[in-house]
Design a protein around this motif. Structure first.
Motif, short mmCIF file in Angstrom:
data_model
loop_
_atom_site.label_atom_id
_atom_site.label_comp_id
_atom_site.label_asym_id
_atom_site.label_seq_id
_atom_site.Cartn_x
_atom_site.Cartn_y
_atom_site.Cartn_z
N GLU A 103 0.86 -1.18 0.00
CA GLU A 103 0.00 0.00 0.00
C GLU A 103 0.90 1.24 0.00
O GLU A 103 2.03 1.21 0.49
N VAL A 104 0.39 2.33 -0.54
CA VAL A 104 1.16 3.57 -0.64
C VAL A 104 0.59 4.61 0.32
O VAL A 104 -0.61 4.89 0.30
N VAL A 105 1.45 5.14 1.15
CA VAL A 105 1.11 6.27 2.00
C VAL A 105 1.83 7.49 1.43
O VAL A 105 3.06 7.52 1.39
N THR A 106 1.07 8.47 0.96
CA THR A 106 1.64 9.64 0.29
C THR A 106 1.66 10.83 1.23
O THR A 106 0.65 11.18 1.84
N VAL A 107 2.84 11.44 1.35
CA VAL A 107 3.04 12.52 2.32
C VAL A 107 3.64 13.73 1.62
O VAL A 107 4.56 13.61 0.79
N LEU A 108 3.12 14.92 1.95
CA LEU A 108 3.70 16.17 1.46
C LEU A 108 4.98 16.45 2.23
O LEU A 108 4.99 16.42 3.47
N ILE A 109 6.07 16.71 1.51
CA ILE A 109 7.37 16.91 2.17
C ILE A 109 8.05 18.13 1.59
O ILE A 109 8.01 18.38 0.38
N GLY A 110 8.65 18.93 2.47
CA GLY A 110 9.35 20.11 2.03
C GLY A 110 10.73 19.78 1.51
O GLY A 110 11.32 18.75 1.86
N ASP A 111 11.26 20.65 0.66
CA ASP A 111 12.58 20.43 0.05
C ASP A 111 13.63 21.14 0.91
O ASP A 111 14.25 22.12 0.51
N GLN A 112 13.81 20.63 2.13
CA GLN A 112 14.79 21.18 3.06
C GLN A 112 15.66 20.06 3.62
O GLN A 112 15.23 18.90 3.67
N PRO A 113 16.88 20.38 4.03
CA PRO A 113 17.75 19.35 4.60
C PRO A 113 17.12 18.69 5.81
O PRO A 113 16.50 19.34 6.66
N GLY A 114 17.24 17.38 5.88
CA GLY A 114 16.79 16.63 7.04
C GLY A 114 15.37 16.13 7.00
O GLY A 114 14.96 15.35 7.87
N GLU A 115 14.59 16.53 5.97
CA GLU A 115 13.18 16.13 5.93
C GLU A 115 13.02 14.62 5.70
O GLU A 115 12.19 13.97 6.32
N LEU A 116 13.83 14.08 4.80
CA LEU A 116 13.74 12.63 4.56
C LEU A 116 14.13 11.85 5.80
O LEU A 116 13.47 10.87 6.17
N GLN A 161 9.07 24.47 -3.72
CA GLN A 161 10.08 23.82 -2.88
C GLN A 161 9.42 22.74 -2.02
O GLN A 161 9.50 22.75 -0.79
N ALA A 162 8.75 21.83 -2.69
CA ALA A 162 8.04 20.76 -1.98
C ALA A 162 7.82 19.62 -2.95
O ALA A 162 8.06 19.74 -4.16
N GLY A 163 7.35 18.52 -2.42
CA GLY A 163 7.06 17.37 -3.26
C GLY A 163 6.24 16.36 -2.50
O GLY A 163 5.86 16.58 -1.33
N LEU A 164 5.95 15.25 -3.16
CA LEU A 164 5.20 14.16 -2.53
C LEU A 164 6.11 12.95 -2.43
O LEU A 164 6.73 12.55 -3.41
N ILE A 165 6.19 12.38 -1.23
CA ILE A 165 6.95 11.17 -1.04
C ILE A 165 5.97 10.02 -0.86
O ILE A 165 5.02 10.11 -0.07
N GLN A 166 6.16 8.98 -1.64
CA GLN A 166 5.29 7.80 -1.58
C GLN A 166 6.02 6.71 -0.81
O GLN A 166 7.06 6.22 -1.24
N LEU A 167 5.47 6.33 0.32
CA LEU A 167 6.05 5.30 1.17
C LEU A 167 5.29 4.00 0.94
O LEU A 167 4.09 3.92 1.18
N ARG A 198 0.64 11.61 11.06
CA ARG A 198 -0.25 12.76 11.35
C ARG A 198 0.05 13.34 12.73
O ARG A 198 0.04 14.55 12.93
N GLU A 199 0.33 12.46 13.69
CA GLU A 199 0.63 12.92 15.05
C GLU A 199 1.88 13.78 15.07
O GLU A 199 2.01 14.69 15.88
N GLN A 200 2.83 13.48 14.15
CA GLN A 200 4.08 14.25 14.09
C GLN A 200 3.94 15.48 13.19
O GLN A 200 4.94 16.17 12.94
N GLY A 201 2.72 15.74 12.69
CA GLY A 201 2.50 16.97 11.94
C GLY A 201 2.65 16.86 10.43
O GLY A 201 2.58 17.86 9.72
N TRP A 202 2.83 15.63 9.93
CA TRP A 202 2.94 15.47 8.48
C TRP A 202 1.56 15.57 7.81
O TRP A 202 0.55 15.16 8.39
N SER A 203 1.55 16.14 6.60
CA SER A 203 0.32 16.25 5.83
C SER A 203 0.23 15.10 4.84
O SER A 203 1.09 14.96 3.95
N LEU A 204 -0.80 14.24 5.00
CA LEU A 204 -0.96 13.08 4.14
C LEU A 204 -1.91 13.39 2.99
O LEU A 204 -2.83 14.21 3.13
N ARG A 205 -1.69 12.73 1.86
CA ARG A 205 -2.54 12.90 0.69
C ARG A 205 -3.22 11.57 0.37
O ARG A 205 -2.63 10.50 0.54
N GLN A 206 -4.42 11.64 -0.14
CA GLN A 206 -5.14 10.42 -0.51
C GLN A 206 -4.61 9.90 -1.83
O GLN A 206 -4.20 10.64 -2.69
#
Length: 361
Positions: free
Chosen positions: A293-306, A332-338, A353-361
């Protein structure tokens, strides 16, 4: 194996030398361009001096057209107890070796199924072959000692040995390696003259399809020149499918309802056959394909985000099986598919979500 010589210090030769040197084998590096051998030596792949006497194994990592002559010359000089090559075609070089009168008891054709779109010693890594299939093509003439040396090489490089007939190997790589390279290049070539507005719309799909189109043309001319017939056979079958697909798409434009239905059926057929073929591609570690299954998360393009998102997944006790990143155009952002096991999705989604990440459907 205590000693080896690698003849040809490009990506594959240098990667093998790095793996062997890292496991205690004394490796000599030889190349028609001495600067390449010096570069490989500087990376820790071995020494750029020729051996004083016979080594245990000679690994010939030169283009397919030069394999036979290189092995014949090395065998004539008594460079090693055993000789193998690592080229991506096997039948042609072996037949050329036979015509040159080489002692085939000392020779074994091999092919590590690993590579990168970059070439040269600077692209090499010691772990290039880890977990990858490494094809061996022994015959009844192959000396047992040479086969054992080849198996030891594969083990030291942490690859997985696969025994095949040489011509069967060439037909197989035409399908799973050589044809995909040409198809990737053909799709990428459509972008060369495309309008800039269209190119700016490129997403992850076109990046996936065209990734290997960045490969070195000179290297691929060498490879394809050694295996043209099997590749042409696969491309002819693809061309037939393309012709039928074009006809089906034209039918979808027709005013006649029955023609549109036929066109839709034709498109559905090729898509479903594609689904079935994709399901046969081996999964992680060469095992049967797994469904994630794929969990898609909005991620910023800054050091340390991954690092942060992987750490949050780890704290949730979830193993990330695979990952893809799609960069947003002009942002300066993208979608990471886990990609994770289906049962892990609720826990991962809740933790992120508890850690503040924004998830996409």
């Amino acid at each position: 194996m205590r000693t080896a010589v690698v003849i040809g210090t490009g990506l594959i030769g240098t990667s093998a030398a790095l793996a062997l040197s890292g496991r205690g084998v004394h490796v000599h590096l030889v190349d028609h361009d001495p600067s390449q051998a010096r570069t490989a030596a500087a990376l820790g792949a071995g020494t750029d001096t020729e051996p004083d006497g016979p080594v245990d194994l000679a690994i010939v990592a030169v283009p397919p057209a030069h394999i036979a002559a290189t092995i014949a010359d090395a065998q004539r000089r008594g460079v090693a107890r055993g000789y193998l090559d690592v080229a991506s075609v096997k039948g042609g070089p072996r037949r050329e070796l036979e015509s040159l009168g080489v002692d085939l008891r000392q020779y074994l054709g091999t092919h590590p199924m690993a590579g990168r779109e970059r070439s040269g010693p600077l692209a090499a890594t010691a772990d290039l072959f880890e977990g990858r299939p490494w094809v061996l093509t022994p015959t009844r003439d192959t000396d047992t000692e040479v086969l054992n040396l080849a198996l030891e090489l594969v083990a030291l490089c942490r690859a997985v040995p696969v025994v095949m007939d040489a011509d069967a190997h060439d037909r197989a790589v035409a399908l799973v390696s050589h044809t995909p390279q040409l198809l990737s290049s053909l799709v990428a070539a459509r972008l060369q003259g495309a309008d800039e507005t269209a190119v700016r719309l490129c997403g992850q799909g076109i990046r996936d399809v065209t990734r290997i189109a960045a490969s070195d043309p000179a290297m691929w001319i060498d490879i394809l020149s050694a295996n043209p017939g099997p590749v042409a056979d696969v491309l002819a079958a693809v061309a037939a499918d393309l012709d039928e697909t074009v006809q089906a798409l034209r039918a979808l434009q027709a005013a006649d309802e029955s023609k549109r239905r036929d066109g839709a059926a034709g498109i559905e057929d090729v898509l479903r056959r594609g689904n079935a073929g994709r399901e046969r591609v081996p999964g992680k570690h060469g095992a049967a394909p797994a469904v994630y299954e794929v969990v898609t998360v909005l991620i910023g393009d800054q050091p340390g985000e991954l690092a942060r998102i992987f750490a949050d997944a780890g704290r949730a006790g979830v193993n990330i099986e695979d990952v893809r990143i799609e960069h947003a155009t002009g942002q300066q952002a993208g979608l990471i598919q886990l990609m994770v096991e289906p049962s892990a999705v609720p826990a991962l989604a809740a933790a992120l979500r508890e850690q503040g990440w924004s998830l996409r459907q």
